[in-house]
Design an enzyme around this catalytic site. Structure first.
Site, PDB file in Angstrom:
ATOM      1  N   GLY A  37       0.852  -1.192   0.000  1.00 16.07           N
ATOM      2  CA  GLY A  37       0.000   0.000   0.000  1.00 16.07           C
ATOM      3  C   GLY A  37       0.883   1.235   0.000  1.00 16.07           C
ATOM      4  O   GLY A  37       2.077   1.165  -0.323  1.00 16.07           O
ATOM      5  N   LEU A  38       0.304   2.354   0.397  1.00 16.91           N
ATOM      6  CA  LEU A  38       1.085   3.597   0.374  1.00 16.91           C
ATOM      7  C   LEU A  38       2.367   3.457   1.174  1.00 16.91           C
ATOM      8  O   LEU A  38       3.447   3.826   0.718  1.00 16.91           O
ATOM      9  CB  LEU A  38       0.244   4.747   0.924  1.00 16.91           C
ATOM     10  CG  LEU A  38      -0.855   5.239  -0.009  1.00 16.91           C
ATOM     11  CD1 LEU A  38      -1.686   6.305   0.684  1.00 16.91           C
ATOM     12  CD2 LEU A  38      -0.271   5.784  -1.299  1.00 16.91           C
ATOM     13  N   ALA A  39       2.279   2.900   2.376  1.00 24.14           N
ATOM     14  CA  ALA A  39       3.469   2.804   3.228  1.00 24.14           C
ATOM     15  C   ALA A  39       4.456   1.783   2.662  1.00 24.14           C
ATOM     16  O   ALA A  39       5.650   2.070   2.538  1.00 24.14           O
ATOM     17  CB  ALA A  39       3.060   2.435   4.649  1.00 24.14           C
ATOM     18  N   GLY A  40       3.967   0.606   2.315  1.00 27.82           N
ATOM     19  CA  GLY A  40       4.854  -0.463   1.869  1.00 27.82           C
ATOM     20  C   GLY A  40       5.520  -0.164   0.536  1.00 27.82           C
ATOM     21  O   GLY A  40       6.730  -0.347   0.373  1.00 27.82           O
ATOM     22  N   HIS A  66     -16.939   5.362  10.499  1.00 30.99           N
ATOM     23  CA  HIS A  66     -17.247   6.446   9.578  1.00 30.99           C
ATOM     24  C   HIS A  66     -18.753   6.616   9.512  1.00 30.99           C
ATOM     25  O   HIS A  66     -19.478   5.660   9.285  1.00 30.99           O
ATOM     26  CB  HIS A  66     -16.680   6.106   8.198  1.00 30.99           C
ATOM     27  CG  HIS A  66     -16.529   7.305   7.331  1.00 30.99           C
ATOM     28  ND1 HIS A  66     -17.609   7.987   6.840  1.00 30.99           N
ATOM     29  CD2 HIS A  66     -15.428   7.946   6.893  1.00 30.99           C
ATOM     30  CE1 HIS A  66     -17.163   9.018   6.118  1.00 30.99           C
ATOM     31  NE2 HIS A  66     -15.849   9.010   6.126  1.00 30.99           N
ATOM     32  N   ARG A  84     -16.289  12.684  13.008  1.00 30.70           N
ATOM     33  CA  ARG A  84     -16.811  11.363  12.668  1.00 30.70           C
ATOM     34  C   ARG A  84     -17.366  10.601  13.864  1.00 30.70           C
ATOM     35  O   ARG A  84     -18.448  10.021  13.787  1.00 30.70           O
ATOM     36  CB  ARG A  84     -15.691  10.526  12.054  1.00 30.70           C
ATOM     37  CG  ARG A  84     -15.281  11.038  10.701  1.00 30.70           C
ATOM     38  CD  ARG A  84     -14.093  10.285  10.159  1.00 30.70           C
ATOM     39  NE  ARG A  84     -13.818  10.742   8.792  1.00 30.70           N
ATOM     40  CZ  ARG A  84     -12.822  10.291   8.049  1.00 30.70           C
ATOM     41  NH1 ARG A  84     -12.006   9.381   8.525  1.00 30.70           N
ATOM     42  NH2 ARG A  84     -12.644  10.742   6.825  1.00 30.70           N
ATOM     43  N   HIS A 125     -14.132   1.778   9.605  1.00 33.76           N
ATOM     44  CA  HIS A 125     -13.438   2.365   8.477  1.00 33.76           C
ATOM     45  C   HIS A 125     -11.921   2.313   8.619  1.00 33.76           C
ATOM     46  O   HIS A 125     -11.189   2.172   7.644  1.00 33.76           O
ATOM     47  CB  HIS A 125     -13.901   3.818   8.367  1.00 33.76           C
ATOM     48  CG  HIS A 125     -13.271   4.592   7.273  1.00 33.76           C
ATOM     49  ND1 HIS A 125     -13.313   4.162   5.969  1.00 33.76           N
ATOM     50  CD2 HIS A 125     -12.583   5.750   7.263  1.00 33.76           C
ATOM     51  CE1 HIS A 125     -12.671   5.043   5.206  1.00 33.76           C
ATOM     52  NE2 HIS A 125     -12.206   6.000   5.963  1.00 33.76           N
ATOM     53  N   GLU A 150      -0.967   2.191   8.560  1.00 36.44           N
ATOM     54  CA  GLU A 150      -2.075   1.849   9.458  1.00 36.44           C
ATOM     55  C   GLU A 150      -1.711   0.693  10.392  1.00 36.44           C
ATOM     56  O   GLU A 150      -2.293   0.544  11.460  1.00 36.44           O
ATOM     57  CB  GLU A 150      -3.324   1.505   8.629  1.00 36.44           C
ATOM     58  CG  GLU A 150      -4.603   1.418   9.464  1.00 36.44           C
ATOM     59  CD  GLU A 150      -5.853   1.098   8.652  1.00 36.44           C
ATOM     60  OE1 GLU A 150      -5.788   1.148   7.403  1.00 36.44           O
ATOM     61  OE2 GLU A 150      -6.897   0.804   9.272  1.00 36.44           O
TER      62      GLU A 150
END
Lengths: 640, 263
Positions: free
Chosen positions: A42-45, A266, A331, A402, A426
């Site tokens: 994902g974004l981090a990996g 959410h 939220r 969420h 996350e």
């Protein structure tokens, strides 16, 4: 277990800069001697794998999907925050830091959050250099919007697909390194265990999801970027395959799990339509800018056609309870308020578990054209799923799981308490406290991957002796054998079981949602713990699965994940029981003001709760990392 | 929620492994609510098959909201099924009549070998991106994002091309099994942006060559790709790709040129 957060000294605004200059470096010629495993793309990996490969480290990158481009970051809609102050509306690194600490209800580390805010501006520059097509003004400059109730416009976006565009940017950087040969990609692989040699993370056991083979991979460090655990609730906005197995297996190898009860709900999701449902779809929070949330005043009106309910018989409960923020409350507040009216029996729709989000007044005020320009694509999405047009009848919405703020405990270097095991995005617990602000998840994933781990990993390599380890080491054989045993045991039970994995999974989700969901109390949490224990026992005696282990077998994959989710669910309930205060997404009914608002207890709970695994059937040990607030003063959140 | 539960006859491609021969099998699925998504209907069928000790149908899916690109199969011969601009996971059973027969097959293309049932190997797409679908910048300090102005219409159009989810429907729908829409979309995105123009010649040459090496067919302007694309990506991407390829060849700035044909 000793938890040392390793926060550098000095004033908060200089900590990272000073620390960065003092960290040990690996000689460029030596970098090629180090191997890193990165789990998750994902974004981090993806950003971590690409950035470390650029530096010269040898990276092995793993994902469960058929392509790294499909990681769940792709689904993020709204945007990414950055303290650029392009809008000239008074934003600054300090303000983003302050908002994040306060929004997290004072349960995050100040130093980590400050660094995140500081790095936010570089992320935007990085992504633009990569060719991410952000939204722009007619001047050719980047466009910004305000998001999630923030008082400044600091959110950068690419229509409603910001996560997709940022992920494709990181994925392209990753694929460039695959081409150079510095990254070796392993798709359709699921990490089943962490291998420790001499107490350090030195490799993983992964299952090849096509052949079913167990594979061993060795390295000098392991970076986990495997996302959150929202799927423990079965129904959530997370992707079908998002799971906690990698994190959970690390926990069982000794990594501390921090704040597992901090989950985010959410408020604007499409309600559950029936038992067949496999996931919940999020409708962008931006809808609350123009939509008005209401339910009927009288229970007997709930099943009526909403258009036939007179103005005087409608309860715009958010506007009534929170006159200054109205429909735009954060939220967690909006979600709990929706639950409260449904609990009173005033929920709408076939299940009674929904509230109206009505655009009638916006259409009357601005015209159908204007509303359509702003929300047309969302209305269309809603209509495709429900068969109803929000232009004709109010939307029905309900909260859904969420995001999870909790995760594996990490220090300032993003390293867990196991040397060599780093955790990003996350999957770690570090930056969002008890509640994450909108458009901050993407920011954190990319900050961790592009701008934190490339430095701290070098510091780790330069600080510890790391003798070469190969996959022939006995620790690998032992870990592999344990995974194999678990799979064969499951296959043995599965041959004659009666209840399918999906049936058990739904039951677990119901227990979690009922007792460890939007509102929690002591008796409910105790009930959840005993129900999960019972379910787990039954699962291991009666689950029905297709028993082929040496091939592509989706049900077996899911069965392994559900087994871990049951254990994690129990830990979440245990943590929620222990934290007898309300903060952020964690609402304990015992800890509320007379008006029913969340009441924090800083005296007793201004700490990170980090849990240590003590063995099968044993109660995990709780370790507390105290949180100090030297820059942002502890204050009760109020949105009235 | 509608209470009218429906019954369907499914004709599904079953293939245990790439080596084994596949074939169609029939399954009766009863009692399905029209609010069920197509993939949820397969979930229901699978749970019933598992209880009867029949091997469940393997298929890829992940986000189940049309953005990850994991799912995809031919439904009644149409890539992703009967609705335009939707992925398979975004198809709901209300699109079918009670009693309908529904045929389900995997993507069919030489470059997408079947792994099992409806699961195919699309790693050829990753290799095309790996050949040049990026801008070669490092993770580092860069010029301020607003130092480079990009006209809004260009940015908007680049975004439209960038929305490709890499599902493979364009290949499955194309009679030539061409990956031109997929490859062209990435090339077009970068051609429209100043950052992307620096390496344009090398990019187009390498990506197109990789596409050919993977065994995808050529484009003969049929247009099925655009019609089946769940993101509505315009076929003009292919025109851009072809023009870029020609310009690159003439520019003398391609890699094959620079390395004297060594590529």
């Amino acid at each position: 277990m000793k938890l040392d957060s390793k926060i550098p000294g000095g004033p908060i605004a200089q900590k990272w800069e000073t620390y960065r200059s003092e960290m040990k470096l690996v000689n460029p010629a030596n970098k090629r001697k180090f191997n890193v495993i990165v789990v998750g793309t994902g974004l981090a990996g993806a950003s971590a794998a690409a950035s470390m490969a650029e530096l010269g480290y040898n990276v092995q990158s793993f994902c469960i999907q058929d392509s790294p481009r499909r990681a769940h970051s792709i689904a993020a809609q709204g945007g990414i925050n950055a303290a650029k102050n392009y809008a000239n509306d008074g934003d600054s690194v300090w303000r983003l830091f302050y908002d994040t600490v306060k929004g997290g209800d004072f349960r995050a580390r100040e130093a980590n959050v400050y660094r995140l805010a500081e790095l936010s501006t570089s992320i935007i520059d990085q992504c633009v250099a990569q060719g991410v097509p952000f939204a722009r003004e007619y001047s050719g400059e980047l466009a910004n919007r305000s998001f999630g109730g923030a008082q400044v416009s600091r959110t950068f976006y690419a229509r409603g697909q910001t996560g997709q565009q940022l992920l494709l940017g990181a994925y392209s950087a990753l694929m460039r390194q695959v081409d150079t040969g510095k990254v070796k990609l392993y798709e359709r692989r699921e990490m089943l265990d962490l291998v420790l040699v001499d107490g350090k993370a030195r490799g993983i056991i992964a299952r090849n999801l096509v052949t079913g083979a167990l594979e061993r991979y060795a390295a000098d460090a392991v970076v986990l970027a495997t996302g959150g655990y929202g799927r423990v609730y079965f129904l959530s906005t997370n992707a079908f395959n998002s799971n906690a197995t990698a994190s959970w297996r690390c926990y069982k190898r000794g990594a501390a799990f921090a704040n597992p009860c901090f989950t985010q709900i959410h408020p604007t999701c499409i309600p559950v339509a029936g038992d067949h449902q496999s996931k919940l779809t999020l409708m962008s929070e931006s809808l609350r800018n123009d939509g008005r949330v209401w339910v009927p005043l009288k229970k007997e009106d709930c099943k009526k056609d909403p258009s036939s309910i007179a103005e005087a018989d409608r309860d715009y409960y958010l506007e009534r309870r929170y006159p200054s923020f109205g429909n735009l409350v954060p939220r967690d507040v909006a979600s709990r308020a929706a639950k409260a009216v449904c609990d009173e029996g005033r929920g709408v729709g076939p299940s009674g578990l929904a509230v109206y989000l009505d655009f009638r007044d916006a259409i009357k005020r601005d015209g159908r054209q204007v509303v359509s320009e702003k929300y047309g694509n969302l209305f269309e999405m809603y209509e495709h799923i429900t068969g109803e047009s929000p232009f004709e009848t109010p939307m029905r919405i309900f909260p859904a799981i969420h995001y999870t703020m909790g995760g594996l405990w990490v220090d300032y270097n993003l390293m867990s308490n196991i040397p060599g095991l780093h955790v990003l995005g996350e999957a770690n617990f570090s930056d969002h406290g008890a509640n994450r602000l909108g458009a901050s998840a993407l920011m954190q994933g990319l900050a961790d991957g592009y701008f934190v781990i490339p430095y701290t990993i070098g510091n780790y390599f330069a600080s510890y002796p790391l003798p070469k380890v190969s996959v022939d080491h006995p620790e690998f054989a032992m870990a592999e054998a344990q995974s194999r045993d678990q799979i064969s045991r499951l296959a043995r039970v599965g041959a004659n079981g009666k209840t399918t994995v999906m049936e058990y999974y739904r039951q677990l989700g119901l227990i979690m949602w009922e007792h460890v969901g939007m509102a929690r109390n002591q008796s409910g949490l105790k009930k959840a713990i005993s129900q999960i224990q019972q379910l787990k026992q039954e699962y291991w005696e009666n689950v029905k699965i297709p028993t082929e282990t040496e091939t592509h077998n989706k049900n077996l994959e899911v069965a392994l994940r559900v087994a871990d989710f049951m254990e994690l669910g129990e830990l979440m309930a245990t943590d929620a029981l222990e934290r007898n205060e309300s903060c952020g997404g964690h609402f304990r009914e015992e800890s509320q003001t007379p008006e029913g608002e969340a009441k924090r207890d800083d005296q007793n709970f201004a700490h990170v709760a980090a849990w240590e695994y003590k063995g099968e059937g044993q109660k995990p040990a709780l370790h507390k990392e105290p949180l100090q607030f030297e820059n942002v003063h502890l204050a009760q959140r109020s949105y009235k | 929620m509608s209470k009218d539960l429906r019954n369907y006859k499914l004709v599904i491609w079953r293939q245990a492994s790439p080596q084994e021969k596949g074939g169609f099998e029939q399954y009766q699925v009863d009692g399905i609510s029209p609010d069920t998504s197509f993939l949820e209907m397969l979930d229901i069928l699978n749970d019933r098959l598992i209880k009867q000790n029949i091997r469940p149908i393997e298929f890829d899916s992940d986000c189940r909201e049309g953005i990850c690109g994991a799912c995809g199969c031919l439904v009644n011969g149409q890539a992703h099924g009967p609705r335009q601009k939707a992925t398979t996971c975004q198809i709901y059973m209300r699109s079918f009549e009670n009693g309908d027969t529904i045929t389900v097959e995997p993507w069919r293309a030489k470059a997408f070998p079947v792994i099992r049932d409806l699961v195919v190997d699309r790693s050829s797409f990753d290799r095309i991106i790996s050949a040049g679908g990026y801008i070669s910048v490092k993770s580092a300090k860069h010029a301020d994002a607003n130092a480079m102005l990009i006209p809004k219409p260009d940015a908007d159009q680049a975004f439209d091309y960038a929305t490709c989810i890499g599902c493979g429907a364009c290949v499955a729908a194309c009679p030539n099994a061409s990956a031109s829409l997929f490859t062209g979309a990435k090339i077009s995105q970068f051609t429209l942006m100043p950052q992307g123009r620096v390496e344009r010649e090398k990019r187009v040459e390498r990506m197109v060559d990789q596409m050919d090496r993977e065994g995808f067919g050529g484009c003969t302007n049929i247009g099925e790709c655009e019609a089946s694309c769940p993101k509505g990506i315009s076929i003009s991407a292919i025109a851009t790709m072809k023009a870029e390829y020609l310009k690159a060849a003439l520019s003398g700035r391609t890699e094959s040129n620079a390395s004297d044909g060594a590529m």
